[in-house]
Structures are given as structure tokens and as C-alpha cells.
Enzyme design. Structure first.
Site, PDB file in Angstrom:
ATOM      1  N   HIS A 134      -5.102  -5.561  -0.953  1.00 53.89           N
ATOM      2  CA  HIS A 134      -5.815  -5.284   0.295  1.00 53.89           C
ATOM      3  C   HIS A 134      -6.832  -6.385   0.597  1.00 53.89           C
ATOM      4  CE1 HIS A 134      -4.016  -1.374  -0.537  1.00 53.89           C
ATOM      5  NE2 HIS A 134      -4.270  -1.039   0.715  1.00 53.89           N
ATOM      6  N   GLU A 136      -1.870  -3.200  -7.734  1.00 51.63           N
ATOM      7  CA  GLU A 136      -3.092  -3.439  -6.962  1.00 51.63           C
ATOM      8  C   GLU A 136      -3.588  -2.089  -6.480  1.00 51.63           C
ATOM      9  OE1 GLU A 136      -3.677  -3.067  -3.364  1.00 51.63           O
ATOM     10  OE2 GLU A 136      -1.772  -1.992  -3.240  1.00 51.63           O
ATOM     11  N   SER A 196       0.841  -1.204   0.000  1.00 53.78           N
ATOM     12  CA  SER A 196       0.000   0.000   0.000  1.00 53.78           C
ATOM     13  C   SER A 196       0.877   1.255   0.000  1.00 53.78           C
ATOM     14  CB  SER A 196      -0.955  -0.042   1.198  1.00 53.78           C
ATOM     15  OG  SER A 196      -1.970   0.939   1.070  1.00 53.78           O
TER      16      SER A 196
END
Length: 298
Positions: A271, A201, A109
């Protein structure tokens, strides 16, 4: 590319915060996990600091990361969580010590900022789950992280997906969170994509913004330099009152398919609880066929 040595029993892993704040009691599952692998844990000075959303000031977060980079006892640094804030302190950190003391830096992230910076400097890193995710993580995600840390081979097999593009490709594995990669364009942390295999992602984005990011990366020339693409999860995406008209994966396929390179969709990383580890900087061998996808990492 400089790769850290495999961890050994008794080695120390430091847990630090480079972005959002976190408190020590949340870390017990992660501490127990590392101990079960025979590793010791050092809790960084940023754990417990409170500066609104962030774990202390930019200077405090940078100083904690610097301390662990320079600590010869620390063999890996595990970022506690994402959110936002790593980019605010990245230019305050001197990573040159890694040339003599290579160590894994782990996270995903917002930690994509670190991955990108490290890649530009020639240091490998691990895209994988973080301490706050351990309690809900799948057994496969945990085991994949252990394999990365102990330098065991990684071989992923995935079922065929209709969005896939067939073919074979090899190259250094790079990438991370698409929004972060987009935000780093034009900076000293922008990825060198030539001949690489890109993993992407994302979470909690509007579909039109996903299209905007793809357009930006395409027009920058980043997409056209790639040997292959691995698409992870795009979770909790949003649409407007007037729909964009395509799903997240349809948007990605629209922009990536014309590259005529192997593309594997729905890789279990991002996630989600089943967030499989990916060692960025290592050689990845991607094979996408009608019988499924394999991703082997040296």
C-alpha cells in the site's frame, strides 16, 4: 500453471470492481495509461454501481467478472480497487474458461482473494497497482506493470536490510495481503505453499493481530513449506495503550527467521506509491546476500 500470452498493441483491458465501489471519473488516469501503452479499455458494468460500500450486489460483481472472463476480446482484467468484498462473490464465478482463454487478472490488497483462488486452480495472475492508484503511482511501479503485461523480464535489486536472512531460493511466486491470506485458511482458496516463494504485505493492522496471523499461518504448516519469503511494506500499523513491544518487521522476523530460508525485507510492494508488480505463478529466483537482494522472475 497456465500463463496468459503477452499483450499486443490493440488488445483490450477490462476494468471491473470486485469489492468497493468506484465512479468512472476516477479512472481517467488509468485509461490514459493503458492507451499510452497501445491498449484499449472496456469499462465493466460494476463501475458506478452503489451498494453501500460495495460496487453492487455480490451477484452483480460476480456477473461482471464472469462476463469479462468469457469475453474473447478482453485479454486482461484490472480490478479497480480493494477494500472488502471479493470473498463474498468468489464462489459465484466460474474460472474454467481461463483454461482456453488465459488472461491476466491484476490487483492487490482485497484482490488477494482472486490471486489465491486462481493459484489453486493453476492460473497465473499479477499482484500490482490498481486503476485508482495510477495517478499517485511511481514511474517504477507503472513500468513494472507494463513489463508484466507485455511479458518482459523482471529483475529487482534491493539494498541489504538488517532483518534479512541470507541464502538462495527458487519457486513459484505466491502471496498477497497477509490479512486476506490468514482469512482464507481452511477454505478452498487456501494457498498451496510447498516449495514456493511467498510475498506478503499489509496495511492498518494492530501489531498483536499481526502476531496472531503469523502464529496461525505457522501452526497451519504454511510457513514450514516455503522455499523463501519476500516481505513487502507493512504500512500504518497500530499499537495498543500497552505496547506490544516489537515493530511489525520485528514480529515478522521472529516468526520467519527460524525457518532458515532466504528472507528479503522491505520489498517495494504493498500500500505505497512505489507498488512494484509481481507475477504470481511464475518462477521467482531470490538471492539474499550482504551486498543486497535480487529477485528475478522468469
Amino acid at each position: 500453471m497456465i500463463y496468459p500470452h503477452a499483450l499486443q498493441q490493440g488488445d483490450t483491458v477490462a476494468i471491473v470492481a470486485t469489492a468497493r465501489k468506484n465512479i468512472l471519473p476516477n479512472l481517467q488516469p488509468a485509461i490514459d495509461l493503458l492507451n499510452s501503452w497501445g491498449l484499449e479499455v472496456l469499462i465493466g458494468q460494476t463501475i458506478g454501481l452503489d451498494n453501500h460500500q460495495l460496487a453492487g450486489t455480490d451477484e452483480q460483481r460476480a456477473a461482471d467478472l464472469q462476463m469479462q472472463l468469457e469475453n474473447p476480446k478482453v485479454k486482461a482484467i484490472w480490478c479497480v480497487r480493494g477494500g472488502y468484498g471479493t470473498v463474498r462473490m468468489i464462489d459465484l464465478v466460474d474460472f474454467s474458461v481461463l483454461a482456453k482463454q488465459p488472461k491476466w487478472i491484476i490487483g492487490f490488497s482485497d484482490v488477494t482473494v482472486l490471486h489465491a483462488q486462481l493459484h489453486q486452480l493453476g492460473f497465473a495472475s499479477i499482484h500490482g497497482l490498481m486503476p485508482v492508484n495510477v495517478e499517485k503511482a511511481s514511474a517504477e511501479a507503472l513500468e513494472s506493470l507494463r513489463k508484466c503485461l507485455f511479458n518482459e523480464p523482471l529483475h529487482y535489486e534491493l539494498p541489504y536490510q538488517s532483518e534479512n536472512q541470507l541464502g538462495k531460493a527458487s519457486g513459484e511466486l505466491i502471496g498477497g495481503n497477509l490479512s486476506i491470506l490468514y482469512s482464507l485458511m481452511g477454505s478452498t482458496s487456501q494457498l498451496d505453499a510447498k516449495g514456493k516463494v511467498l510475498f506478503i504485505e499489509d496495511l492498518d493492522e494492530y501489531l498483536y493481530h499481526l502476531d496472531r496471523m503469523c502464529m496461525g499461518l505457522k501452526r497451519s504448516g504454511l510457513f514450514s513449506q516455503l522455499n523463501g519469503v519476500v516481505v513487502g511494506t507493512f504500512s500504518q500499523m497500530h499499537d495498543n495503550e500497552i505496547p506490544w513491544g516489537k515493530s511489525a518487521y520485528e514480529i515478522l522476523a521472529e516468526h520467519l527467521s527460524p525457518l532458515n530460508i532466504p528472507i528479503a525485507f522491505h520489498f517495494p510492494a504493498g500500500h505505497i506509491a512505489d507498488n512494484r508488480a509481481l507475477p504470481f505463478g511464475k518462477m521467482a529466483h531470490l538471492q539474499v546476500s550482504v551486498s543486497g537482494t535480487t529477485l528475478a522472475i522468469d
